[in-house]
Scaffold this motif. Structure first.
Motif, PDB file in Angstrom:
ATOM      1  N   LEU A 289     -11.472 -14.098 -29.754  1.00 46.42           N
ATOM      2  CA  LEU A 289     -12.786 -13.651 -30.414  1.00 46.42           C
ATOM      3  C   LEU A 289     -13.708 -13.319 -29.365  1.00 46.42           C
ATOM      4  O   LEU A 289     -13.850 -13.579 -28.397  1.00 46.42           O
ATOM      5  N   TYR A 290     -14.512 -12.239 -29.968  1.00 46.13           N
ATOM      6  CA  TYR A 290     -15.643 -11.661 -28.866  1.00 46.13           C
ATOM      7  C   TYR A 290     -16.878 -11.781 -29.897  1.00 46.13           C
ATOM      8  O   TYR A 290     -17.378 -10.818 -30.421  1.00 46.13           O
ATOM      9  N   PRO A 291     -17.577 -12.957 -30.053  1.00 45.43           N
ATOM     10  CA  PRO A 291     -18.560 -13.089 -30.884  1.00 45.43           C
ATOM     11  C   PRO A 291     -20.068 -12.494 -30.401  1.00 45.43           C
ATOM     12  O   PRO A 291     -20.056 -12.106 -28.978  1.00 45.43           O
ATOM     13  N   THR A 292     -20.781 -11.851 -31.195  1.00 44.29           N
ATOM     14  CA  THR A 292     -21.851 -11.342 -30.809  1.00 44.29           C
ATOM     15  C   THR A 292     -22.805 -12.359 -30.479  1.00 44.29           C
ATOM     16  O   THR A 292     -22.612 -13.709 -30.321  1.00 44.29           O
ATOM     17  N   PRO A 293     -23.984 -12.069 -29.496  1.00 48.20           N
ATOM     18  CA  PRO A 293     -24.646 -13.042 -29.001  1.00 48.20           C
ATOM     19  C   PRO A 293     -25.407 -14.228 -30.294  1.00 48.20           C
ATOM     20  O   PRO A 293     -25.449 -15.290 -30.022  1.00 48.20           O
ATOM     21  N   GLY A 294     -25.693 -13.475 -31.191  1.00 51.03           N
ATOM     22  CA  GLY A 294     -26.022 -14.517 -32.231  1.00 51.03           C
ATOM     23  C   GLY A 294     -25.110 -15.198 -32.901  1.00 51.03           C
ATOM     24  O   GLY A 294     -25.179 -16.581 -33.381  1.00 51.03           O
ATOM     25  N   GLN A 295     -23.779 -14.865 -32.897  1.00 50.30           N
ATOM     26  CA  GLN A 295     -22.891 -15.686 -33.372  1.00 50.30           C
ATOM     27  C   GLN A 295     -22.339 -16.827 -32.301  1.00 50.30           C
ATOM     28  O   GLN A 295     -22.096 -17.722 -32.430  1.00 50.30           O
ATOM     29  N   GLN A 296     -22.508 -16.383 -31.037  1.00 50.81           N
ATOM     30  CA  GLN A 296     -22.423 -17.358 -30.068  1.00 50.81           C
ATOM     31  C   GLN A 296     -23.250 -18.368 -30.153  1.00 50.81           C
ATOM     32  O   GLN A 296     -23.085 -19.633 -30.049  1.00 50.81           O
ATOM     33  N   ILE A 297     -24.655 -18.099 -30.605  1.00 50.80           N
ATOM     34  CA  ILE A 297     -25.360 -19.429 -30.739  1.00 50.80           C
ATOM     35  C   ILE A 297     -25.186 -20.037 -31.825  1.00 50.80           C
ATOM     36  O   ILE A 297     -25.535 -21.155 -31.949  1.00 50.80           O
ATOM     37  N   ALA A 298     -24.753 -19.674 -32.883  1.00 50.09           N
ATOM     38  CA  ALA A 298     -24.506 -20.221 -34.210  1.00 50.09           C
ATOM     39  C   ALA A 298     -23.183 -21.137 -33.800  1.00 50.09           C
ATOM     40  O   ALA A 298     -23.294 -22.204 -34.448  1.00 50.09           O
ATOM     41  N   LEU A 299     -22.098 -20.774 -33.275  1.00 51.95           N
ATOM     42  CA  LEU A 299     -21.050 -21.432 -32.775  1.00 51.95           C
ATOM     43  C   LEU A 299     -21.402 -22.671 -31.654  1.00 51.95           C
ATOM     44  O   LEU A 299     -20.863 -23.857 -32.188  1.00 51.95           O
ATOM     45  N   ALA A 300     -22.235 -22.383 -30.890  1.00 52.47           N
ATOM     46  CA  ALA A 300     -22.639 -23.460 -30.043  1.00 52.47           C
ATOM     47  C   ALA A 300     -23.414 -24.427 -31.057  1.00 52.47           C
ATOM     48  O   ALA A 300     -23.233 -25.650 -30.734  1.00 52.47           O
TER      49      ALA A 300
END
Length: 67
Positions: free
Chosen positions: A9-20
């Motif tokens: 997976l290559y999440p966008t910066p917003g998705q990285q924040i949500a996943l974290a």
């Protein structure tokens, strides 16, 4: 027959924040429950579930937006 799939997976910066945020919340809840169980076991008491009052688990997650 065994099948296996590999993907990345290559999440966008917003998705990285949500996943974290989601994984961090899950980790805190798990660790709190584990600590409560160990404390109850060490004291010889039965494990009882106590609801903890925290504002951040009530925030909307990325999962609730997709409904």
């Amino acid at each position: 027959m065994w099948l296996r799939y590999n993907f990345r997976l290559y999440p966008t910066p917003g998705q990285q924040i949500a996943l974290a945020r989601a994984f961090g919340c899950a980790r805190v809840v798990y660790n709190d429950g584990l600590r409560a169980r160990r404390d109850a076991h060490a004291a010889g008491l039965p494990y009882r579930v106590k609801r903890r009052s925290c504002p951040w688990p009530r925030e909307r997650s990325c999962r609730s937006r997709s409904r």
